[in-house]
Design a protein around this motif. Sequence first.
Motif, short mmCIF file in Angstrom:
data_model
loop_
_atom_site.label_atom_id
_atom_site.label_comp_id
_atom_site.label_asym_id
_atom_site.label_seq_id
_atom_site.Cartn_x
_atom_site.Cartn_y
_atom_site.Cartn_z
N GLY A 57 0.81 -1.21 0.00
CA GLY A 57 0.00 0.00 0.00
C GLY A 57 0.85 1.26 0.00
N GLN A 58 1.92 1.25 0.77
CA GLN A 58 2.82 2.39 0.80
C GLN A 58 3.47 2.62 -0.55
OE1 GLN A 58 5.23 0.97 4.04
NE2 GLN A 58 3.44 0.97 5.40
N LEU A 59 3.78 1.54 -1.24
CA LEU A 59 4.34 1.64 -2.59
C LEU A 59 3.33 2.24 -3.56
CD1 LEU A 59 6.62 -0.87 -4.35
CD2 LEU A 59 4.51 -0.27 -5.52
N TRP A 68 1.58 6.88 4.92
CA TRP A 68 0.90 5.58 4.99
C TRP A 68 1.54 4.65 6.01
CZ3 TRP A 68 -3.07 7.17 2.50
CH2 TRP A 68 -4.11 6.30 2.17
N GLY A 69 2.81 4.90 6.34
CA GLY A 69 3.45 4.14 7.40
C GLY A 69 3.21 4.75 8.77
N MET A 77 -4.47 -1.03 5.53
CA MET A 77 -4.01 0.15 4.79
C MET A 77 -3.67 -0.19 3.34
SD MET A 77 -4.18 2.83 6.76
CE MET A 77 -3.08 4.04 6.03
N ASN A 78 -3.30 -1.43 3.09
CA ASN A 78 -3.05 -1.86 1.70
C ASN A 78 -4.31 -1.69 0.85
OD1 ASN A 78 -0.36 -2.61 2.00
ND2 ASN A 78 -0.85 -4.72 2.53
N TYR A 79 -5.43 -2.15 1.37
CA TYR A 79 -6.68 -2.07 0.60
C TYR A 79 -7.17 -0.63 0.46
CZ TYR A 79 -6.97 -7.13 0.77
OH TYR A 79 -6.70 -8.47 0.61
N ILE A 80 -6.96 0.16 1.51
CA ILE A 80 -7.33 1.58 1.41
C ILE A 80 -6.52 2.25 0.31
CG2 ILE A 80 -7.37 3.78 2.63
CD1 ILE A 80 -7.79 2.18 5.23
N ALA A 81 -5.21 1.92 0.25
CA ALA A 81 -4.34 2.50 -0.77
C ALA A 81 -4.76 2.07 -2.17
CB ALA A 81 -2.89 2.09 -0.51
#
Length: 354
Positions: free
Chosen positions: A88-90, A127-128, A149-153
Motif C-alpha cells: 500500500g505504501q508503494l 501511509w506508514g 491500509m493496503n486495501y485503502i491505498a
Amino acid sequence: MSRILKKINWMTLLIPVVSVILGLLCGAVIMLIIGYNPVLAYQSIVESIFLQPYYGGETIRAMIPLMLAGIAVAFAFRTGLFNIGVEGQLLVGWFASVACAICFDHLPKVILLPMSITAGGAAGALWGFIPGLLKARFKVHEVISTIMMNYIALYTTAYLIKNFLYTEGERTPTIPAAASLASTFLADLTQGSRLHWGFVVAIIAVFAMWFGLWKTTKGYELRAVGFSPDASKYAGMNVSRNIMLSLTFSGIFAGLGGAMEGLGTYQYMTINSAFTGIGFNGIAVALLGLNTPLGVVLSGALFAGLQTGGMTMQSEAGVPVELIQIIIALIIFFVGSGYVIKWAFGRLSRKGHK
C-alpha cells in the motif's frame, strides 16, 4: 563462547544459501516430472541475464523496487515491527510521484524530479505513520493495520486516478520528461531495456538504512526499542515515538519504490484492480536477505533475475513461466523452515564427531 557465536553466525548465513539451493533443486525435480529439461531451463536464465544486455538491464530495473520494498520490510523488522503494508505504501508513493509530476509539469527538471521523488517518499511515510500511530497510541497490532491500509491505498489511488487524473487506457497521463528517470544512455547501453536512473536512488536507500540503523544514536535507539520495549522504556527512551518513527521511515523506503515505478519504469500509473505484488515480494526479499542491507541487495538480484530470466526460460526451454513463481515460493518456504535446516546440520555435525 566465541566458537559457539561463530557457529551460530555461520548457521544463520547458511540458511538462505541452502534455501536457494533446495528451491532450485525442487524446481528441477518438478521440471523433470512434467517433462522439461532443468539444465536447459536454468542455463537459459543465466545466459540471458549475463550475456544479453537487454535482459541484464531488465534484471537491474526489476531489482530497484524489490530492493526498496525489501529495505522497507527489513528496516521495520530490525526495530521489532512487521510491516505488511509495503504494498500500500508503494502504491500511494507511485501515485503521489506521478501526480506531482503532472500537476507541476511547468517546473524545470532540476526542481521537478527531486520534488516528485520526495512526494513519493512523503506519501509512503504518511501511509506508514498511520499504523505507527495506531500501534503507539491504541496498541493496534501493526500487522492488522498495515494489511487494512493496503486495501485503502489500492482503492483510494484508483478513485483519485479515475476522478482527477484519468486518460484513455484506464491510467494517468504520461509524466513530463522533466520528471522522468528514464535514460537514453542506459537504454542504448542495454539494447533497449527499461533500465533507468532509479538504481542510484536504490543504492542510496541501501546505504541510508545501513548508516541510519548501525551508525547513528537514533538507529541504536530504534533497534533497542525493537529488541526490548520494556527495557528501553526503563532506560528513558520514548517507545511510542520510536514505533511511529520506525514505520514512518519504513514507509519512506516503500514510497520511493513506488516512485521509481512511476517516474522510471512506466512513466504513468494505471487504475489497479489488484495489487502489484512488489510489496509482498519485498517481504520475501527481506527474509531471504536476513533483514540486512547487503542481503536485501543479493536476494533482490536473485528474485529479479528469476523473474526476468523466466521469459527466456519459456521461449528457449519451453518451461511455463509460472514455474518461476513456484521456485520462488519454494525458496521462501525453505527460508521459513530454517529451523529444520539447522536441525539437519546439527544432526550431521554430531554424526561427524562420532
